[in-house]
Design a protein around this motif. Structure first.
Motif, PDB file in Angstrom:
ATOM      1  N   SER A 281       6.514 -17.610 -21.576  1.00  0.00           N
ATOM      2  CA  SER A 281       6.979 -18.658 -20.652  1.00  0.00           C
ATOM      3  C   SER A 281       8.060 -18.132 -19.709  1.00  0.00           C
ATOM      4  N   ASP A 282       8.774 -17.075 -20.107  1.00  0.00           N
ATOM      5  CA  ASP A 282       9.747 -16.450 -19.216  1.00  0.00           C
ATOM      6  C   ASP A 282       9.040 -15.629 -18.142  1.00  0.00           C
ATOM      7  N   GLN A 283       8.151 -14.734 -18.563  1.00  0.00           N
ATOM      8  CA  GLN A 283       7.468 -13.864 -17.598  1.00  0.00           C
ATOM      9  C   GLN A 283       6.582 -14.666 -16.666  1.00  0.00           C
ATOM     10  N   ALA A 284       6.168 -15.859 -17.092  1.00  0.00           N
ATOM     11  CA  ALA A 284       5.336 -16.717 -16.240  1.00  0.00           C
ATOM     12  C   ALA A 284       6.024 -17.053 -14.916  1.00  0.00           C
ATOM     13  N   LEU A 285       7.349 -16.957 -14.880  1.00  0.00           N
ATOM     14  CA  LEU A 285       8.093 -17.277 -13.663  1.00  0.00           C
ATOM     15  C   LEU A 285       7.972 -16.187 -12.608  1.00  0.00           C
ATOM     16  N   PHE A 286       7.518 -15.000 -13.016  1.00  0.00           N
ATOM     17  CA  PHE A 286       7.404 -13.897 -12.054  1.00  0.00           C
ATOM     18  C   PHE A 286       6.083 -13.162 -12.244  1.00  0.00           C
ATOM     19  N   HIS A 287       5.275 -13.172 -11.175  1.00  0.00           N
ATOM     20  CA  HIS A 287       3.976 -12.507 -11.200  1.00  0.00           C
ATOM     21  C   HIS A 287       3.930 -11.301 -10.264  1.00  0.00           C
ATOM     22  N   GLY A 288       4.959 -11.122  -9.464  1.00  0.00           N
ATOM     23  CA  GLY A 288       4.953 -10.016  -8.525  1.00  0.00           C
ATOM     24  C   GLY A 288       4.354 -10.365  -7.182  1.00  0.00           C
ATOM     25  N   GLY A 289       4.160 -11.655  -6.935  1.00  0.00           N
ATOM     26  CA  GLY A 289       3.599 -12.106  -5.670  1.00  0.00           C
ATOM     27  C   GLY A 289       4.641 -12.756  -4.784  1.00  0.00           C
ATOM     28  N   SER A 290       4.209 -13.723  -3.991  1.00  0.00           N
ATOM     29  CA  SER A 290       5.115 -14.396  -3.051  1.00  0.00           C
ATOM     30  C   SER A 290       5.286 -15.873  -3.385  1.00  0.00           C
ATOM     31  N   GLY A 291       4.966 -16.264  -4.618  1.00  0.00           N
ATOM     32  CA  GLY A 291       5.110 -17.659  -5.009  1.00  0.00           C
ATOM     33  C   GLY A 291       6.563 -18.091  -5.027  1.00  0.00           C
ATOM     34  N   SER A 292       6.765 -19.406  -5.042  1.00  0.00           N
ATOM     35  CA  SER A 292       8.130 -19.938  -4.971  1.00  0.00           C
ATOM     36  C   SER A 292       8.983 -19.492  -6.147  1.00  0.00           C
ATOM     37  N   THR A 293       8.417 -19.436  -7.346  1.00  0.00           N
ATOM     38  CA  THR A 293       9.219 -19.005  -8.489  1.00  0.00           C
ATOM     39  C   THR A 293       9.486 -17.499  -8.415  1.00  0.00           C
ATOM     40  N   ASP A 294       8.543 -16.735  -7.908  1.00  0.00           N
ATOM     41  CA  ASP A 294       8.768 -15.298  -7.718  1.00  0.00           C
ATOM     42  C   ASP A 294       9.965 -15.053  -6.811  1.00  0.00           C
ATOM     43  N   ARG A 295      10.009 -15.789  -5.711  1.00  0.00           N
ATOM     44  CA  ARG A 295      11.101 -15.607  -4.742  1.00  0.00           C
ATOM     45  C   ARG A 295      12.447 -15.958  -5.361  1.00  0.00           C
ATOM     46  N   LEU A 296      12.480 -17.012  -6.160  1.00  0.00           N
ATOM     47  CA  LEU A 296      13.729 -17.413  -6.799  1.00  0.00           C
ATOM     48  C   LEU A 296      14.182 -16.392  -7.837  1.00  0.00           C
ATOM     49  N   VAL A 297      13.244 -15.887  -8.625  1.00  0.00           N
ATOM     50  CA  VAL A 297      13.583 -14.878  -9.625  1.00  0.00           C
ATOM     51  C   VAL A 297      14.184 -13.651  -8.948  1.00  0.00           C
ATOM     52  N   LYS A 298      13.550 -13.195  -7.872  1.00  0.00           N
ATOM     53  CA  LYS A 298      14.071 -12.043  -7.139  1.00  0.00           C
ATOM     54  C   LYS A 298      15.469 -12.326  -6.595  1.00  0.00           C
ATOM     55  N   ALA A 299      15.630 -13.510  -6.013  1.00  0.00           N
ATOM     56  CA  ALA A 299      16.929 -13.860  -5.423  1.00  0.00           C
ATOM     57  C   ALA A 299      18.026 -13.900  -6.475  1.00  0.00           C
ATOM     58  N   TYR A 300      17.743 -14.524  -7.602  1.00  0.00           N
ATOM     59  CA  TYR A 300      18.749 -14.621  -8.667  1.00  0.00           C
ATOM     60  C   TYR A 300      19.047 -13.258  -9.292  1.00  0.00           C
ATOM     61  N   SER A 301      18.082 -12.350  -9.284  1.00  0.00           N
ATOM     62  CA  SER A 301      18.269 -11.047  -9.924  1.00  0.00           C
ATOM     63  C   SER A 301      19.355 -10.224  -9.246  1.00  0.00           C
ATOM     64  N   TYR A 302      19.589 -10.467  -7.955  1.00  0.00           N
ATOM     65  CA  TYR A 302      20.636  -9.694  -7.258  1.00  0.00           C
ATOM     66  C   TYR A 302      21.736 -10.568  -6.661  1.00  0.00           C
ATOM     67  N   ASN A 303      21.672 -11.872  -6.883  1.00  0.00           N
ATOM     68  CA  ASN A 303      22.684 -12.765  -6.325  1.00  0.00           C
ATOM     69  C   ASN A 303      23.212 -13.679  -7.423  1.00  0.00           C
ATOM     70  N   ALA A 304      24.238 -13.200  -8.132  1.00  0.00           N
ATOM     71  CA  ALA A 304      24.801 -13.961  -9.249  1.00  0.00           C
ATOM     72  C   ALA A 304      25.401 -15.277  -8.789  1.00  0.00           C
ATOM     73  N   GLY A 305      25.970 -15.290  -7.585  1.00  0.00           N
ATOM     74  CA  GLY A 305      26.573 -16.517  -7.066  1.00  0.00           C
ATOM     75  C   GLY A 305      25.548 -17.607  -6.857  1.00  0.00           C
ATOM     76  N   ALA A 306      24.395 -17.240  -6.300  1.00  0.00           N
ATOM     77  CA  ALA A 306      23.328 -18.223  -6.073  1.00  0.00           C
ATOM     78  C   ALA A 306      22.819 -18.774  -7.399  1.00  0.00           C
ATOM     79  N   PHE A 307      22.639 -17.885  -8.377  1.00  0.00           N
ATOM     80  CA  PHE A 307      22.182 -18.341  -9.690  1.00  0.00           C
ATOM     81  C   PHE A 307      23.188 -19.290 -10.332  1.00  0.00           C
ATOM     82  N   SER A 308      24.458 -18.912 -10.348  1.00  0.00           N
ATOM     83  CA  SER A 308      25.482 -19.748 -10.971  1.00  0.00           C
ATOM     84  C   SER A 308      25.549 -21.121 -10.320  1.00  0.00           C
ATOM     85  N   SER A 309      25.474 -21.142  -8.993  1.00  0.00           N
ATOM     86  CA  SER A 309      25.544 -22.407  -8.260  1.00  0.00           C
ATOM     87  C   SER A 309      24.341 -23.291  -8.567  1.00  0.00           C
ATOM     88  N   ASP A 310      23.144 -22.718  -8.529  1.00  0.00           N
ATOM     89  CA  ASP A 310      21.933 -23.504  -8.785  1.00  0.00           C
ATOM     90  C   ASP A 310      21.824 -23.915 -10.248  1.00  0.00           C
TER      91      ASP A 310
END
Length: 321
Positions: free
Chosen positions: A261-290
């Motif tokens: 269920s964790d890996q389901a959030l990232f498939h390596g494509g351009s889906g909305s959850t993929d984009r969020l996972v990538k964004a949170y992986s390098y932006n701790a501030g965005a993750f903490s805020s959201d």
């Protein structure tokens, strides 16, 4: 007659305002009723996490599992009785949910400092979740307060509504949607898995059968979780399992998510959850805020307020008076 109508209107407006004021959640709910309540909760949580770092993840999970079953009403804390089939016995909670003794201690200390039971068990769960995140290095947020406690629980509803570690992305999206939570909430709240551990039986099928998994990670995980037996062996959900950070998301990008269920959030494509996972992986501030925003949103699910429910004297039992 006209003045009487105006008087009646004023009375109606006053009553409406009063009901709204006492029914709405507020971060300042206990400021006058018991100003020492929140510092007391923080003190007990910090001591519990200091004694066992894993406890922070356990307390956060209790709030999540409470809110997803008929709302944030502390129904999870109720023990089984002749009329209550405890949610503690559900598939997702049995031999897994923990930290109940810490909640008991918080309740005892808060009621003592307040002089009587004025702080609900549901609010204790919400505040303890926040304080656990902070104790493990995460950012704080204002917890909305004023929830009241349920007088019943449901193992059936827990089995129906708590997400499974085997769920795929459509299943997760639908599960969260039923709670009024969107895909951003799904990804942000899943980030809570930056803390804690999972038992072998929850990830065995993934590390032996899934293809969207790093080969070396799967091989390493098999040392903890053999093909049979050792169901309760623990593995960390991310390498820094006792620190609130973004390593969980970095792992997903590398296909090192422990649960399906964790890996389901990232498939390596351009889906909305993929984009969020990538964004949170390098932006701790965005993750903490959201994460904070989604925790507040989750904490508002089907809350009991005003004269609904009760303030339990014992979080494990319904008041009989």
């Amino acid at each position: 007659m006209a003045s009487l109508s105006a008087f009646q209107l004023n009375v109606f407006l006053i009553l409406a305002f009063t009901v709204t004021a006492f029914s709405a959640l507020s971060p300042y709910y206990y400021d006058h009723v018991c100003p020492k309540a929140l510092p007391t909760i923080k003190r007990v949580v910090e001591a519990a996490v200091y004694n066992e770092r894993r406890m922070g993840a356990s307390l956060l999970r209790l709030h999540f599992h409470d809110c997803f079953v008929n709302g944030c009403d502390a129904s999870l804390l109720l023990d089984s009785t002749s009329t209550i089939d405890s949610e503690k016995n559900s598939l997702a909670n049995k031999n897994s949910a923990r930290g109940f003794e810490v909640i008991d201690l918080i309740k005892k200390e808060v009621d003592k400092i307040c002089g009587c039971p004025v702080v609900s068990c549901a609010d204790i769960l919400a505040v303890a979740a926040r304080d656990s995140v902070v104790a493990l290095g995460g950012s704080s947020w204002n917890v909305q307060l004023g929830r009241r406690d349920s007088t019943t629980g449901s193992r059936t509803q827990a089995d129906k509504n708590l997400p499974s570690p085997l769920m795929d992305l459509p299943g997760l999206i639908e599960n969260f949607k039923r709670q009024g939570l969107n895909q951003k909430d799904l990804v942000a709240l899943s980030g809570g898995h930056t803390l804690g551990y999972a038992q072998c039986f929850t990830f065995r099928d993934r590390i032996y059968n899934d293809t969207n998994i790093d080969r070396n990670f799967a091989k390493e995980s098999r040392r903890t979780c053999p093909r049979s037996g050792s169901d309760t062996n623990l593995a960390p959900l991310d390498p820094s399992h006792d620190s609130f950070d973004t390593a969980y998301f970095s792992n997903l990008v590398k296909y090192k998510g422990l649960l399906r269920s964790d890996q389901a959030l990232f498939h390596g494509g351009s889906g909305s959850t993929d984009r969020l996972v990538k964004a949170y992986s390098y932006n701790a501030g965005a993750f903490s805020s959201d994460f904070a925003k989604s925790m507040v949103k989750m904490g508002n699910i089907k809350v009991l307020t005003g004269k609904q429910g009760q303030i339990r004297s014992n979080c494990r039992k319904v008041n009989n008076y």
